[in-house]
Scaffold this motif. Sequence first.
Motif, short mmCIF file in Angstrom:
data_model
loop_
_atom_site.label_atom_id
_atom_site.label_comp_id
_atom_site.label_asym_id
_atom_site.label_seq_id
_atom_site.Cartn_x
_atom_site.Cartn_y
_atom_site.Cartn_z
N ALA A 77 -9.69 -7.88 -18.22
CA ALA A 77 -10.76 -8.87 -18.38
C ALA A 77 -11.69 -8.48 -19.55
O ALA A 77 -12.13 -9.35 -20.31
N GLN A 78 -11.93 -7.18 -19.69
CA GLN A 78 -12.74 -6.71 -20.83
C GLN A 78 -12.01 -7.02 -22.14
O GLN A 78 -12.63 -7.44 -23.13
N GLY A 79 -10.70 -6.79 -22.14
CA GLY A 79 -9.90 -7.12 -23.32
C GLY A 79 -9.94 -8.60 -23.63
O GLY A 79 -10.06 -9.00 -24.80
N ASN A 80 -9.88 -9.43 -22.60
CA ASN A 80 -9.95 -10.88 -22.80
C ASN A 80 -11.28 -11.29 -23.43
O ASN A 80 -11.32 -12.16 -24.30
N GLU A 81 -12.36 -10.65 -22.99
CA GLU A 81 -13.68 -10.95 -23.57
C GLU A 81 -13.73 -10.56 -25.04
O GLU A 81 -14.27 -11.31 -25.86
N GLU A 82 -13.17 -9.42 -25.38
CA GLU A 82 -13.15 -8.99 -26.79
C GLU A 82 -12.28 -9.93 -27.63
O GLU A 82 -12.61 -10.23 -28.77
N LYS B 1 -14.16 -12.91 -28.62
CA LYS B 1 -15.13 -12.60 -29.68
C LYS B 1 -14.45 -12.38 -31.03
O LYS B 1 -15.13 -12.16 -32.04
N GLY B 2 -13.13 -12.36 -31.05
CA GLY B 2 -12.41 -12.12 -32.29
C GLY B 2 -12.24 -10.65 -32.61
O GLY B 2 -11.85 -10.28 -33.72
N LYS B 3 -12.49 -9.79 -31.64
CA LYS B 3 -12.34 -8.34 -31.83
C LYS B 3 -10.97 -7.93 -31.28
O LYS B 3 -10.85 -7.33 -30.22
N LEU C 228 -10.03 -4.11 -30.64
CA LEU C 228 -10.70 -3.63 -29.44
C LEU C 228 -10.03 -4.21 -28.19
O LEU C 228 -9.83 -3.50 -27.20
N ALA C 229 -9.66 -5.47 -28.26
CA ALA C 229 -8.96 -6.10 -27.14
C ALA C 229 -7.65 -5.36 -26.86
O ALA C 229 -7.32 -5.06 -25.70
N ILE C 230 -6.91 -5.02 -27.92
CA ILE C 230 -5.66 -4.27 -27.76
C ILE C 230 -5.93 -2.95 -27.05
O ILE C 230 -5.18 -2.57 -26.15
N SER C 231 -7.00 -2.27 -27.43
CA SER C 231 -7.33 -0.98 -26.78
C SER C 231 -7.54 -1.16 -25.28
O SER C 231 -7.05 -0.36 -24.48
N PHE C 232 -8.26 -2.21 -24.90
CA PHE C 232 -8.48 -2.46 -23.47
C PHE C 232 -7.16 -2.78 -22.76
O PHE C 232 -6.91 -2.30 -21.66
N TYR C 233 -6.30 -3.58 -23.39
CA TYR C 233 -5.01 -3.90 -22.78
C TYR C 233 -4.15 -2.64 -22.62
O TYR C 233 -3.45 -2.49 -21.61
N SER D 152 2.08 -9.24 -23.49
CA SER D 152 1.92 -10.58 -24.08
C SER D 152 0.56 -10.69 -24.76
O SER D 152 0.45 -11.25 -25.85
N ASN D 153 -0.47 -10.18 -24.08
CA ASN D 153 -1.81 -10.24 -24.66
C ASN D 153 -1.89 -9.42 -25.94
O ASN D 153 -2.52 -9.85 -26.92
N ILE D 154 -1.26 -8.27 -25.96
CA ILE D 154 -1.24 -7.43 -27.17
C ILE D 154 -0.52 -8.18 -28.30
O ILE D 154 -0.99 -8.19 -29.44
N ALA D 155 0.60 -8.81 -27.96
CA ALA D 155 1.34 -9.58 -28.97
C ALA D 155 0.48 -10.69 -29.54
O ALA D 155 0.44 -10.90 -30.76
N ARG D 156 -0.24 -11.40 -28.67
CA ARG D 156 -1.11 -12.49 -29.14
C ARG D 156 -2.19 -11.95 -30.07
O ARG D 156 -2.51 -12.56 -31.09
N CYS D 157 -2.75 -10.80 -29.74
CA CYS D 157 -3.77 -10.18 -30.62
C CYS D 157 -3.19 -9.92 -32.00
O CYS D 157 -3.83 -10.23 -33.02
#
Length: 142
Positions: free
Chosen positions: A18-23, A26-28, A31-36, A50-55
């Motif tokens: 969820a923290q990664g989704n928030e980042e 925000k276009g970060k 940082l989102a990848i790090s949380f994932y 999947s989320n990492i790939a989308r980032c």
Amino acid sequence: FNPMTIEMRKEKADQTKAQGNEEFKKGKYELAISFYQIAWKHYESSILYSNIARCHLVNSENFPEEMVKSHLDRCIESWAQALSLDSENIKAIIIMGDCSIKMAHNQLNPLFLEEAIQYYKYDSFINFLARPSKSARTRKSL
């Protein structure tokens, strides 16, 4: 040995995701990848890849052309991991198609377009996007 139960690990992973989704919102993307990736350590999930790939896919738009391929390559690695864990992960399949089209349209690898069409063969909009442009069809007829 991790004394946390599977439920506790999944809950911790969901919180971190969820923290990664928030980042991401925000276009970060980095940082989102790090949380994932942290979430992955708590609970293995195809969705996290999947989320990492989308980032990587979205982030590739923020770099000069010579750097786009490295981000798309990381996108490919991530969706491949996602699909290896869950071959029916629709999000990963869509990202794979998006990445494939981007690779083909950037002329990084035209063969990816054929792969994308296979995944989207029932989606008329994607097939429309995959067709050569009117100017390209005109050039071929000259």
